[in-house]
Each structure stands twice: as structure tokens, then as C-alpha cells.
Write a protein that holds these residues in place. Structure first.
Motif, PDB file in Angstrom:
ATOM      1  N   VAL A 196       0.837  -1.197   0.000  1.00  0.00           N
ATOM      2  CA  VAL A 196       0.000   0.000   0.000  1.00  0.00           C
ATOM      3  C   VAL A 196       0.871   1.246   0.000  1.00  0.00           C
ATOM      4  CG1 VAL A 196      -1.857  -1.173   1.262  1.00  0.00           C
ATOM      5  CG2 VAL A 196      -0.135   0.120   2.537  1.00  0.00           C
ATOM      6  N   SER A 197       0.263   2.343  -0.387  1.00  0.00           N
ATOM      7  CA  SER A 197       0.904   3.648  -0.259  1.00  0.00           C
ATOM      8  C   SER A 197       0.194   4.407   0.852  1.00  0.00           C
ATOM      9  CB  SER A 197       0.802   4.417  -1.577  1.00  0.00           C
ATOM     10  OG  SER A 197       1.313   5.726  -1.429  1.00  0.00           O
ATOM     11  N   PHE A 198       1.003   4.968   1.763  1.00  0.00           N
ATOM     12  CA  PHE A 198       0.432   5.725   2.889  1.00  0.00           C
ATOM     13  C   PHE A 198       1.409   6.824   3.275  1.00  0.00           C
ATOM     14  CE2 PHE A 198      -0.086   6.430   7.509  1.00  0.00           C
ATOM     15  CZ  PHE A 198      -1.409   6.840   7.524  1.00  0.00           C
ATOM     16  N   GLY A 225       2.761   9.155   1.666  1.00  0.00           N
ATOM     17  CA  GLY A 225       3.830   9.437   0.719  1.00  0.00           C
ATOM     18  C   GLY A 225       4.863   8.351   0.543  1.00  0.00           C
ATOM     19  N   ALA A 226       4.639   7.176   1.140  1.00  0.00           N
ATOM     20  CA  ALA A 226       5.618   6.087   1.029  1.00  0.00           C
ATOM     21  C   ALA A 226       4.894   4.776   0.737  1.00  0.00           C
ATOM     22  CB  ALA A 226       6.438   5.963   2.310  1.00  0.00           C
ATOM     23  N   ILE A 227       5.625   3.844   0.136  1.00  0.00           N
ATOM     24  CA  ILE A 227       5.086   2.514  -0.138  1.00  0.00           C
ATOM     25  C   ILE A 227       5.467   1.579   0.999  1.00  0.00           C
ATOM     26  CG2 ILE A 227       5.202   0.522  -1.688  1.00  0.00           C
ATOM     27  CD1 ILE A 227       5.596   2.480  -3.982  1.00  0.00           C
ATOM     28  N   HIS A 228       4.497   0.820   1.478  1.00  0.00           N
ATOM     29  CA  HIS A 228       4.698  -0.051   2.638  1.00  0.00           C
ATOM     30  C   HIS A 228       4.242  -1.467   2.327  1.00  0.00           C
ATOM     31  CE1 HIS A 228       5.115   3.449   5.445  1.00  0.00           C
ATOM     32  NE2 HIS A 228       4.276   4.012   4.588  1.00  0.00           N
ATOM     33  N   GLU A 229       4.925  -2.436   2.885  1.00  0.00           N
ATOM     34  CA  GLU A 229       4.381  -3.775   3.009  1.00  0.00           C
ATOM     35  C   GLU A 229       3.412  -3.744   4.189  1.00  0.00           C
ATOM     36  OE1 GLU A 229       5.200  -6.300   0.934  1.00  0.00           O
ATOM     37  OE2 GLU A 229       6.582  -4.982  -0.160  1.00  0.00           O
ATOM     38  N   ALA A 230       2.365  -4.555   4.130  1.00  0.00           N
ATOM     39  CA  ALA A 230       1.352  -4.521   5.180  1.00  0.00           C
ATOM     40  C   ALA A 230       0.740  -5.902   5.347  1.00  0.00           C
ATOM     41  CB  ALA A 230       0.276  -3.502   4.844  1.00  0.00           C
ATOM     42  N   ASP A 239      -9.247  -6.725  10.687  1.00  0.00           N
ATOM     43  CA  ASP A 239      -9.951  -5.986   9.635  1.00  0.00           C
ATOM     44  C   ASP A 239      -9.358  -4.604   9.385  1.00  0.00           C
ATOM     45  OD1 ASP A 239     -11.777  -8.072   9.148  1.00  0.00           O
ATOM     46  OD2 ASP A 239     -13.047  -7.389  10.797  1.00  0.00           O
ATOM     47  N   MET A 240      -8.158  -4.381   9.862  1.00  0.00           N
ATOM     48  CA  MET A 240      -7.425  -3.144   9.609  1.00  0.00           C
ATOM     49  C   MET A 240      -6.149  -3.474   8.841  1.00  0.00           C
ATOM     50  SD  MET A 240      -9.189  -0.642  11.190  1.00  0.00           S
ATOM     51  CE  MET A 240      -8.168   0.663  11.905  1.00  0.00           C
ATOM     52  N   VAL A 241      -5.408  -2.441   8.486  1.00  0.00           N
ATOM     53  CA  VAL A 241      -4.165  -2.610   7.735  1.00  0.00           C
ATOM     54  C   VAL A 241      -2.997  -2.232   8.637  1.00  0.00           C
ATOM     55  CG1 VAL A 241      -2.851  -1.881   5.713  1.00  0.00           C
ATOM     56  CG2 VAL A 241      -5.347  -2.050   5.580  1.00  0.00           C
ATOM     57  N   ARG A 283       2.312   0.831  12.514  1.00  0.00           N
ATOM     58  CA  ARG A 283       1.116   1.660  12.467  1.00  0.00           C
ATOM     59  C   ARG A 283      -0.073   0.873  11.924  1.00  0.00           C
ATOM     60  NH1 ARG A 283       3.070   6.941   9.292  1.00  0.00           N
ATOM     61  NH2 ARG A 283       4.390   5.343   8.286  1.00  0.00           N
ATOM     62  N   ILE A 284      -1.234   1.116  12.481  1.00  0.00           N
ATOM     63  CA  ILE A 284      -2.463   0.458  12.040  1.00  0.00           C
ATOM     64  C   ILE A 284      -3.402   1.526  11.496  1.00  0.00           C
ATOM     65  CG2 ILE A 284      -4.461  -0.896  12.752  1.00  0.00           C
ATOM     66  CD1 ILE A 284      -2.715  -2.230  14.855  1.00  0.00           C
ATOM     67  N   VAL A 285      -3.844   1.330  10.266  1.00  0.00           N
ATOM     68  CA  VAL A 285      -4.685   2.316   9.591  1.00  0.00           C
ATOM     69  C   VAL A 285      -5.901   1.618   8.996  1.00  0.00           C
ATOM     70  CG1 VAL A 285      -2.761   3.874   9.101  1.00  0.00           C
ATOM     71  CG2 VAL A 285      -3.347   2.084   7.459  1.00  0.00           C
ATOM     72  N   ARG A 286      -6.890   2.419   8.653  1.00  0.00           N
ATOM     73  CA  ARG A 286      -8.093   1.881   8.018  1.00  0.00           C
ATOM     74  C   ARG A 286      -7.834   1.582   6.544  1.00  0.00           C
ATOM     75  NH1 ARG A 286     -10.195   6.571  10.067  1.00  0.00           N
ATOM     76  NH2 ARG A 286     -10.655   7.212   7.907  1.00  0.00           N
ATOM     77  N   GLU A 287      -8.638   0.699   6.007  1.00  0.00           N
ATOM     78  CA  GLU A 287      -8.518   0.333   4.594  1.00  0.00           C
ATOM     79  C   GLU A 287      -8.670   1.544   3.679  1.00  0.00           C
ATOM     80  OE1 GLU A 287     -11.336  -2.034   1.455  1.00  0.00           O
ATOM     81  OE2 GLU A 287     -10.871  -3.069   3.324  1.00  0.00           O
TER      82      GLU A 287
END
Length: 253
Positions: free
Chosen positions: A6-8, A10-15, A20-22, A28-32
């Protein structure tokens, strides 16, 4: 485990999926809906099966193939979960294709059928749109049909192979604007996954992150600008995509 790219911020991350979250690799845990979804792997060589479900071949009034009908896809066709796919301005019939995508996990050459699953990293969902107008015939799908920019959403997750008990018995469904339009099961493939890996690796080397798109069952229908298309495979994921027109595509490119 379910893995993603994913991109979050400004950076690309493995996740990975967590409740049910990312969850990003930095913790860090973020919403879809807070991330931009990328294809869960960066595709290398991508093999696509045509007419690999007998009911789909019958739907098109074709005999089922006696050997795999294969063609290749370029990397620019792929977009992620919640992305937009372009409907060309001259298209009169563009249809979805819900497909199980098999991701190769290591170098494979001359693999025997009984060992094929050892070479799979995992599975994801693909929606391999086709623009029927450009089709020469169903046995020779040309580049304009299956290699359109943005026309193969894939994701959201790469599900580890060992988490899918029986990949040859998975229900597939496609919804257009919330209405169930297509449904089938991977058990109805003409050429199953072990056969395909044995077949391909006999004459060429498969590498990590090569992908096999295994075909689609019957139930195809034309999609229009503004349609939301959801392709899902039980245990693997639910892939959301929206159709846009040439004007939007050009403006955002």
C-alpha cells in the motif's frame, strides 16, 4: 496470513491484515480507506488462461479447449484494490472476469504435478477486464483485448498458500452495483492449478512473483462508466473497482 502493498503518507509499505485493519511494517495500524492499494506483488511474467471453465466456453458457444489456451499480460495492465479501470470511448462491450490468481513463490522448472503446490507463494483475486470489440476470436485474444492499461485490478491481499486448504474448491462471485451477476467455483476449471504449473514449467522456467490467472466462469455482462464492480473469492478476498471513461483517465494520467 494476508499480505499487501500500500501507499500511505507518501511512502510505499508492506502490510498485513490485523483485525480488519491494515498494519504497516512499522507497526502503524490504519483503516482500509486511508491507504492507496497497490497490486499485492509486483508482477513479473503473467500467464492468462482463456476458456478454462467449460460453462464459460459454452456461454460463448465454443468447445472447451483440449490444451491450455494461454497468453501473456504486461505490467501496466495491473492496478490495485479500489482503483479505477478505463472503458475506452469506442467500446461497446467491456466485461469483468473474476479469476483466482496463483502467485509463484520460487524458481520452478520441470515441476511434477504432485509437487506443484510447493512452488506457490499464495493466492489473490484478479478482475481481468476484456473489451470484446477488439477480439479477433476467442482462441486468439489480441493485445488490445487483454493488455489495456488499468484493466486488470488485482488484490487486495496475497493470502499465504498454506492458509487456503483447497484452492480447487473456492466459490467465486462478481457483483455489479451491488447485484450478484456472476458466480462459480474453481472446482470447475478445465485445467487445474497443478496441471498448469506442470505444463508451463515443462518448457519454461517460472520465477518468484510470476502469476497465473486461471480463467473465469460463466456470467459475463457489459459494464458501464460509473459502475462499481466487486469480484470476490471465498477465503482469498474482495476486490473493489470502478469503471471510468476516457476523459477521466486522460485528465488523471
Amino acid at each position: 496470513m494476508k499480505r499487501a502493498r500500500v501507499s500511505f503518507a507518501g511512502a510505499i509499505h508492506e502490510a498485513v491484515e490485523k483485525n480488519d485493519m491494515v498494519q504497516l511494517t512499522d507497526g502503524r495500524i490504519v483503516r482500509e480507506d486511508e491507504v492507496v492499494w497497490l497490486p499485492p506483488v509486483q508482477p513479473r511474467t503473467v500467464f492468462t488462461l482463456g476458456l478454462n471453465y467449460a460453462d464459460h466456453a459454452s456461454e460463448l458457444e465454443f468447445k472447451a479447449p483440449t490444451e491450455p489456451l494461454l497468453f501473456l499480460k504486461g505490467p501496466n495492465t495491473f492496478v490495485g484494490h479500489r482503483a479505477e479501470s478505463r472503458r475506452p470511448v469506442d467500446a461497446t462491450y467491456m466485461h469483468y472476469e473474476c479469476e483466482l490468481a496463483v502467485v509463484i513463490g520460487k524458481t520452478a522448472r520441470n515441476v511434477k504435478r504432485q509437487d506443484a503446490y510447493d512452488y506457490i507463494a499464495g493466492y489473490t483475486v484478479a478482475n481481468d477486464y476484456a473489451i470484446r470489440d477488439y477480439l479477433e476470436n476467442y482462441y486468439r485474444p489480441n493485445l488490445r483485448v487483454k493488455n489495456r492499461d488499468t484493466c486488470t485490478p488485482i488484490g487486495p491481499w496475497l493470502v499465504d498458500a498454506h492458509d487456503i486448504v483447497d484452492p480447487m474448491n473456492l466459490p467465486l462471485r462478481t457483483y455489479v452495483n451491488g447485484e450478484l451477476i456472476q458466480q462459480g467455483s474453481t472446482k470447475d476449471m478445465i485445467f487445474d492449478i497443478p496441471f498448469l504449473i506442470e505444463y508451463l514449467s515443462e518448457f519454461m522456467t517460472l520465477s518468484k512473483n510470476d502469476i497465473i490467472l486461471t480463467g473465469t466462469p460463466k456470467g459475463l455482462a457489459d459494464v458501464q462508466i460509473g459502475d462499481e464492480v466487486i469480484t470476490e473469492i471465498e477465503g482469498v478476498g474482495r476486490l473493489v473497482n470502478t469503471i471510468v471513461g476516457d476523459d477521466v483517465f486522460q485528465r488523471r494520467s
